[in-house]
Design an enzyme around this catalytic site. Sequence first.
Site: not given
Ligand code: SAM
Length: 221
Positions: A62
Amino acid sequence: MADYQRMRDHMVEVHIKRRGIRDEHVLNAMRTVPREHFVAEGMAEFAYEDTPLSIEEGQTISQPFIVAAMIEAAEVRPGDRVLEVGAGSGYAAAVIGQIAERVYAIERHEALAASARQRVTDLGYDNIEVITGDGTRGLLEHAPFDAILVAAGGPAVPQALKEQLAVGGRLLIPVGKEFSQILCKVIRRTEAEYEESNLGAVIFVPLIGEQRWSEDGRCAA
Ligand code: SAM
């Protein structure tokens, strides 16, 4: 060789502080965590630009400002137990871990979870646990949480996450459509009462999970 500390300080001053983030816990944490270790190979030179960057599995790390804004809005404090849904690279979990006592970060992609786990271990963050799984169901075995931050957008607030908040706990989650959401803040006021507010427009990658949400679900405010 790049002076990452100088780049980090510049990012905090120009992209975080000047845009209104005031929480000293957040500012100090962002001055400390080396984002260059969390971006994809070959991308370190862009680590301190205020932009999301691609990581493995078609996901993103992000934008620094939104990480700061969510942690500030979640009022993360020393001593807190925090759940992050969507660990991705592990960067936001590392920033939260600079402030909170314990962070549980869930990621649905095993490869991303493995890399994030390795990074936080290599960097010596021993209060962060990265778990592979579906974060829409929360993490009952470690609940309740003082704060829950969801880094992906869903059509509604998963009930399991609300139920896993401590009384007084704060949940931040992007709610809306695939490419446009509002950032919803839910505070658990009592065992049975929740207060929801709309913190403005955001764009996150989709939250994909098993918990059933209503397609037209919306944040109340
Ligand atoms: N917080 C992260 C970072 O600092 O790098 C960025 C996250 S990215 C914007 C969103 C993440 O949410 C992705 O890696 C995606 O695979 C994950 N995601 C989506 N749905 C999810 C779920 N139900 N449970 C866990 N992770 C999930």
